[in-house]
Design an enzyme around this catalytic site. Structure first.
Site, short mmCIF file in Angstrom:
data_model
loop_
_atom_site.label_atom_id
_atom_site.label_comp_id
_atom_site.label_asym_id
_atom_site.label_seq_id
_atom_site.Cartn_x
_atom_site.Cartn_y
_atom_site.Cartn_z
N THR A 313 -19.90 21.04 27.86
CA THR A 313 -20.21 19.76 27.18
C THR A 313 -18.99 19.28 26.40
O THR A 313 -18.66 18.09 26.41
CB THR A 313 -21.41 19.96 26.21
OG1 THR A 313 -22.51 20.46 26.96
CG2 THR A 313 -21.79 18.64 25.55
N TRP A 316 -16.46 17.96 28.77
CA TRP A 316 -16.86 16.67 29.31
C TRP A 316 -16.41 15.54 28.38
O TRP A 316 -16.01 14.47 28.82
CB TRP A 316 -18.39 16.62 29.46
CG TRP A 316 -18.88 15.31 30.01
CD1 TRP A 316 -19.05 14.98 31.31
CD2 TRP A 316 -19.26 14.14 29.26
NE1 TRP A 316 -19.51 13.69 31.44
CE2 TRP A 316 -19.64 13.14 30.19
CE3 TRP A 316 -19.30 13.83 27.91
CZ2 TRP A 316 -20.07 11.89 29.80
CZ3 TRP A 316 -19.72 12.57 27.51
CH2 TRP A 316 -20.10 11.62 28.46
N HIS A 317 -16.46 15.83 27.07
CA HIS A 317 -16.11 14.78 26.11
C HIS A 317 -14.62 14.47 26.10
O HIS A 317 -14.22 13.38 25.66
CB HIS A 317 -16.56 15.18 24.71
CG HIS A 317 -18.01 14.89 24.47
ND1 HIS A 317 -19.00 15.74 24.89
CD2 HIS A 317 -18.63 13.84 23.88
CE1 HIS A 317 -20.17 15.23 24.55
NE2 HIS A 317 -19.99 14.07 23.94
N GLY A 318 -13.80 15.40 26.52
CA GLY A 318 -12.38 15.11 26.53
C GLY A 318 -11.57 16.28 27.02
O GLY A 318 -12.03 17.43 26.98
N PHE A 449 -14.23 9.01 27.32
CA PHE A 449 -14.87 10.27 27.69
C PHE A 449 -15.24 10.29 29.18
O PHE A 449 -15.45 9.29 29.77
CB PHE A 449 -16.12 10.52 26.86
CG PHE A 449 -15.82 10.56 25.40
CD1 PHE A 449 -14.66 11.17 24.94
CD2 PHE A 449 -16.68 10.01 24.47
CE1 PHE A 449 -14.37 11.20 23.61
CE2 PHE A 449 -16.40 10.05 23.14
CZ PHE A 449 -15.24 10.63 22.71
#
Lengths: 449, 371
Positions: A313, A316-318, A449
């Protein structure tokens, strides 16, 4: 194209929504696909090739997969790999190259690609379609137009919510003309979302932006209040966008799943993640956590699963180790909470506002990790640079009314506006247009993102 | 009828909202009025070019194009500025509202910056072998800092230190106490420049140092121009609810103004004031027509010789008064000499060429921001 722009508000949105309402049924799907592709191409037409590739590959690949036979599994694996490849290249290639260089001193030479907007979102949507069909939870879509609209539908194309195919399948197949009441409600929600983005997120974000990573002037007061501002900025930016997407969806005859449920009112980290970016959490739960065994495994294995899911997770954000650290931070909090807090009577007996404040404090520290400022931020928060310069104090005072407003909207119980919302929505829209006229162009934070 | 309207309420609301937005968008795109952009003292953004389609700027350029032409842009910006000012945040472009005036943002110049500039002036003037003086008008914001909240006032600490460092230099003209005593009279409420009263105080102070006998206000021809909206107001974006009056003083006798215009041509006028400029967005151009890189004022009946002035726009209001004393004032605004000093000197011809001017004294008039 971003929602908070004159191009969208004054031209694209009215034309699209009027078209959706006034065009005959048969023309609506081609129209929706055309406007969605135009919306995506507006930033850079070359990116459209990527979206079209994703559409064609997943559409054809799933039909191939459904032909059956022993190769089904291999087609599934191939489709997942082909979906992840562009994401890996555009988003993570540079990150892994940097990591490789810092570990071995050898740097692969290649030109860093610019990240296409929304790639994380539409890739995850496409994968949900492939996996749902593989699992037999959804039927393969033979109509390219319908599948194209699912993947490219502009309200949720670039920043979510991540709508699983099974959630939208029926609505796409039986798409009806939106009612005038739905359109009015949708527009009202859109205005409130726009207000969150422009009047709260962009405005309070300017305070955090003023520090520009230099906390020597900000001092302890500036750093803490700055982090508070960043926490509000990221929430109002993203939840505002989701509100706008849901509102536009409703105007166009779709009901997207909710993405936020007043997350800063959560009284535990577990509850926070049930309220924050719910569609992303749902995606990881459905396609990663449960396939790994979910809760039906030994406790140590469940904790390991949580760690894997949250590290992903974060990633996934960066593309950065601080994002991974941010994910792991929440994994550790969730594990600790499950083992030490949630089943304890004394914790449950604490007044709810105390638990809420405790939870928000932990989430806010998480945003500190998320920001990537690391040591200087920690040093400033610990008072290493003093209380703050005169300029920082001035900025803190100047933004105090706005921070208080953000606190009220985030923490207080929701106020039902009733009929007042009919007046509030156009007032918010005018204030947003005023802010846009004055501030110019402000891309969404979540686009990266 | 009311029953029908109620039945169609949702339809009316949706259509009114969408058609209203679309009408505004089409107006901006097809017939957009860019007059509010002129108020912001810049050129409107041009329409995006097709060539920009693949270079990542097309959407941004479209947005800038529409933003400049959106209906009621001026009112929208004023609304946003007003909301910001009411909630304690700054207005657009860091202009502050204090004591009934819109003042410019603080100037951050260190003591070392100031010393470096003064040293450069000294080197230049000593090389020419001429006596020299520096006149630096204090900024309006700095003078009004006492009327601002304490935290905002502390923003001006750098300026305080800079002015203190300047005051220690013998070549710097000390500004009279009137500036601190009555700053609202010395400066415009909507502009960063000083008023005639402010320039008058500077004129008196300069008289002592340049050894001319100041005239009285009655010796000058005084004219007034109402309705002046200055740069700090326009950059703040606040609504033009109040305005200033420009009061000008010029010598009574005949004067000649020679300007090296932006095309490199010399223009000659028999006046120092240009009232027609008050009708334009930059009313301050009433003095000397505007800001030019090089100009000369001649007054055959003046008693003193030649004065060389290096300046920013603060000098414009003061120069007509000085022209009562000097038969020739050659003025250079180095900010506007962009094509290279040598090139502009070639165009200027011998009479304006600074190295051939041979002045009796050199005067540097620069605000701290332009120093």
């Amino acid at each position: 194209m971003v929602f908070s722009s004159f191009t969208f508000l004054l031209l694209f949105m009215p034309v699209t929504l009027l078209g959706c309402r006034l065009l005959p049924g048969k023309a609506r799907m081609p129209f929706l696909l055309a406007v969605s592709l135009l919306f995506y191409a507006w930033g850079n037409p070359l990116w459209l090739l990527l979206l079209l590739w994703s559409m064609g590959m997943n559409y054809g690949g799933v039909l191939l997969m459904m032909r059956g036979g022993r190769r089904r599994r291999w087609v599934l694996i191939a489709l997942i790999v082909l979906n992840l490849m562009p994401l890996f290249w555009f988003k993570y290639a540079g990150f892994f190259a940097d990591t490789l260089m810092s570990l071995t001193g050898w740097a692969p030479v290649f030109e860093r690609p610019v990240l296409p907007v929304g790639i994380s979102f539409f890739t995850f949507q496409a994968m949900s379609y492939v996996i749902d069909v593989w699992r037999g939870e959804a039927r393969a879509q033979r109509n390219f137009l319908v599948f194209g609209v699912y993947l490219s539908l502009f309200p949720q194309l670039v920043a979510g919510p991540i709508v699983r195919y099974v959630e939208l399948e029926e609505q796409l197949l039986k798409h009806e003309t939106p009612s005038w009441e739905d359109m009015r409600e949708g527009l009202r929600r859109f205005c409130f979302g726009l207000g969150k983005k422009v009047l709260l997120a962009d405005a309070v974000g300017r305070f955090w932006g003023q520090m520009n990573g230099d906390f020597t002037q900000a001092g302890a007061l500036g750093a803490w209040l700055g982090l508070l501002a960043f926490s509000f900025q990221i929430f109002f930016d993203f939840s505002g966008y989701s509100d706008m997407a849901l509102g536009l969806g409703r105007c166009m005859g779709f009901r997207f799943p909710e993405n936020f449920d007043r997350p800063y009112r959560a009284d535990s980290v577990t509850e926070f993640w049930r309220r924050w970016h719910m569609t992303l959490s749902g995606w990881f739960r459905a396609y990663v956590y449960i396939p790994l065994g979910g809760n039906r495994v030994a406790m140590w294995r469940r904790d390991l699963n949580l760690l894997i899911v949250w590290a992903l997770t974060g990633l996934w954000h960066g593309a950065g180790w601080h994002f991974v650290l941010w994910g792991v931070y929440f994994a550790v909090l969730l594990v600790l909470e499950k083992h030490l807090l949630l089943k304890r009577g004394w914790y449950q007996r604490l007044p709810r506002p105390v638990r809420q404040m405790g939870c928000f404090f932990l989430v806010m520290l998480g945003w500190g990790i998320f920001s990537g400022f690391g040591t200087p931020l920690v040093q400033a928060m610990a008072g290493g640079f003093g209380l703050g310069s005169a300029q920082a104090m001035l900025a803190c005072a100047a933004f105090a009314p706005l921070q208080l407003l953000c606190c009220a909207v985030s923490f207080l119980p929701e106020i039902r506006l009733g009929r007042a919302s009919a007046i509030a929505a156009p007032v918010i829209l005018i204030l947003c247009l005023a802010a846009l006229a004055a501030q110019g162009y402000a891309p969404f934070v979540y686009f990266q993102f | 009828m009311i029953g029908k309207i109620k039945a169609y309420k949702d339809r009316i609301i949706v259509l009114a909202a969408l058609l209203g937005l679309l009408a505004a968008g089409l107006y901006a795109m097809l017939a957009g009025d860019t007059s509010s952009v002129v108020w912001e003292r810049r050129d409107p953004n041009a329409a995006p070019e097709h060539a920009a389609l693949n270079d990542w700027h097309f959407d941004r350029e479209t947005e800038s194009f529409l933003s400049d032409r959106v209906p009621f842009r001026r009112a929208l910006v004023a609304l946003d500025s007003g909301v910001n000012a009411l909630t304690g945040r700054r207005t657009q472009l860091e202009a502050w509202y204090a004591a009934g005036a819109v003042v410019e943002k603080p100037v951050h110049r260190t003591v070392s910056d100031v010393e470096q500039h003064l040293s450069a002036f000294a080197k230049f003037a000593d090389a020419a072998g001429k006596p020299w003086l520096v006149l630096t008008p204090p900024s309006h914001g700095w003078l009004l800092r006492g009327s601002m909240p304490a935290l905002m006032a502390r923003q001006y600490e750098d300026e305080t230190a800079a002015y203190a460092a300047m005051a220690e230099n013998d070549h710097v003209v000390q500004m009279p106490a009137a500036f601190s005593d009555d700053p609202r009279r010395m400066y415009y409420a909507t502009d960063h420049h000083w008023t005639l009263d402010g320039a008058w105080q500077a004129y008196l102070a300069l008289g002592e140092r340049l050894r001319y006998e100041p005239l009285t206000m009655e010796d000058f021809r005084i004219t007034r121009y109402e309705g002046f909206h200055g740069t700090t107001l326009s950059s703040s974006g606040l609504p033009a609810l109040w305005s200033d009056t420009i009061v000008c003083a010029e010598p009574d006798g005949p004067v000649k103004l020679t300007i090296l215009n932006r095309d490199g041509q010399l223009e000659t006028y028999d006046r120092l004031l240009f009232p027609e400029k008050t009708e334009t967005v930059d009313g301050y151009g009433v003095y000397l027509q505007d800001n030019y890189g090089l100009l000369m004022i001649e007054n055959d009946s003046a008693p003193e010789g030649t004065l060389m002035v290096y300046k920013d726009s603060f000098a414009n209001c003061l120069l007509p008064m000085l022209s009562a004393h000097y038969s020739r004032i050659v003025v250079a605004d180095m900010r506007l000499i962009k094509g290279g000093y040598t090139s502009i000197m070639k165009q200027a011809g011998k009479r304006l060429r600074t190295e051939d001017v041979d002045p009796d004294a050199i005067l540097f008039i620069y605000s701290l921001a332009d120093l």
